[in-house]
Design an enzyme around this catalytic site. Sequence first.
Site, PDB file in Angstrom:
ATOM      1  N   ASN A  59      49.815  38.948  39.119  1.00  0.00           N
ATOM      2  CA  ASN A  59      50.252  38.907  40.518  1.00  0.00           C
ATOM      3  C   ASN A  59      51.381  39.877  40.818  1.00  0.00           C
ATOM      4  O   ASN A  59      52.252  39.584  41.627  1.00  0.00           O
ATOM      5  CB  ASN A  59      50.704  37.482  40.877  1.00  0.00           C
ATOM      6  CG  ASN A  59      49.579  36.486  40.758  1.00  0.00           C
ATOM      7  OD1 ASN A  59      48.469  36.742  41.188  1.00  0.00           O
ATOM      8  ND2 ASN A  59      49.863  35.352  40.144  1.00  0.00           N
ATOM      9  N   CYS A  60      51.367  41.016  40.212  1.00  0.00           N
ATOM     10  CA  CYS A  60      52.423  42.020  40.375  1.00  0.00           C
ATOM     11  C   CYS A  60      51.897  43.154  41.261  1.00  0.00           C
ATOM     12  O   CYS A  60      50.695  43.435  41.284  1.00  0.00           O
ATOM     13  CB  CYS A  60      52.804  42.551  38.987  1.00  0.00           C
ATOM     14  SG  CYS A  60      54.007  43.880  38.977  1.00  0.00           S
ATOM     15  N   GLY A  61      52.798  43.827  41.948  1.00  0.00           N
ATOM     16  CA  GLY A  61      52.404  44.980  42.744  1.00  0.00           C
ATOM     17  C   GLY A  61      51.829  46.112  41.912  1.00  0.00           C
ATOM     18  O   GLY A  61      51.107  46.969  42.426  1.00  0.00           O
ATOM     19  N   THR A  63      49.798  45.566  39.299  1.00  0.00           N
ATOM     20  CA  THR A  63      48.645  45.026  38.563  1.00  0.00           C
ATOM     21  C   THR A  63      47.373  45.842  38.756  1.00  0.00           C
ATOM     22  O   THR A  63      46.756  46.276  37.778  1.00  0.00           O
ATOM     23  CB  THR A  63      48.389  43.557  38.960  1.00  0.00           C
ATOM     24  OG1 THR A  63      49.551  42.794  38.625  1.00  0.00           O
ATOM     25  CG2 THR A  63      47.185  42.988  38.239  1.00  0.00           C
TER      26      THR A  63
END
Length: 184
Positions: A59-61, A63
């Site tokens: 859920n990371c920018g 990813t």
Amino acid sequence: MQIALFITAIVVCVLATNPEDYTKANSIYEFTAKDIQGNDVSLEKYKGHPLIIVNVASNCGLTEKNYQQLNEIYDKYENKGLRILAFPCNQFLQQEPGTNEEIADFAKKHNVKFDMFAKIDVNGDNADPLYKYLKLKQPGTNPNDTSIEWNFAKFIIDKNGQVVERHVPKKDPVDLIPSLEKYL
């Protein structure tokens, strides 16, 4: 007598899987990690292969781009021996909150073919011994603070199990290609 032998056998197994003191390890091949299904994997399995070891999050920018580019690199260089070892970590704004099973499903949806491992800590007292070793060998831009900065920090390991490079999370995986080609 049998109890003493049993205890000795357990101690030998534990020491054989991860060095008691990661600072004394000679290569990553002295470590064992749990794969995403919970099986112990000796990193000796990767002997003779250049590696990228990366901490990942769902859920990371970063990813989407990182998973896509890591897949591209793996597809391009797998036949030349490259292996990618991905270690989920939930230490950065809880961006990897799922169970190992949920993470495996996420990886499958992203067509991941490289090796996924169980969720670990990469910083702090509970950091996985492998990550303590990686940070010792390649401390990063600030040698006084060897912490992993964020999701998708990347380490390059040569065919001898030596940590040869560390790259910041914002560095795109495809930008590692010139470095990787030196170690293929």
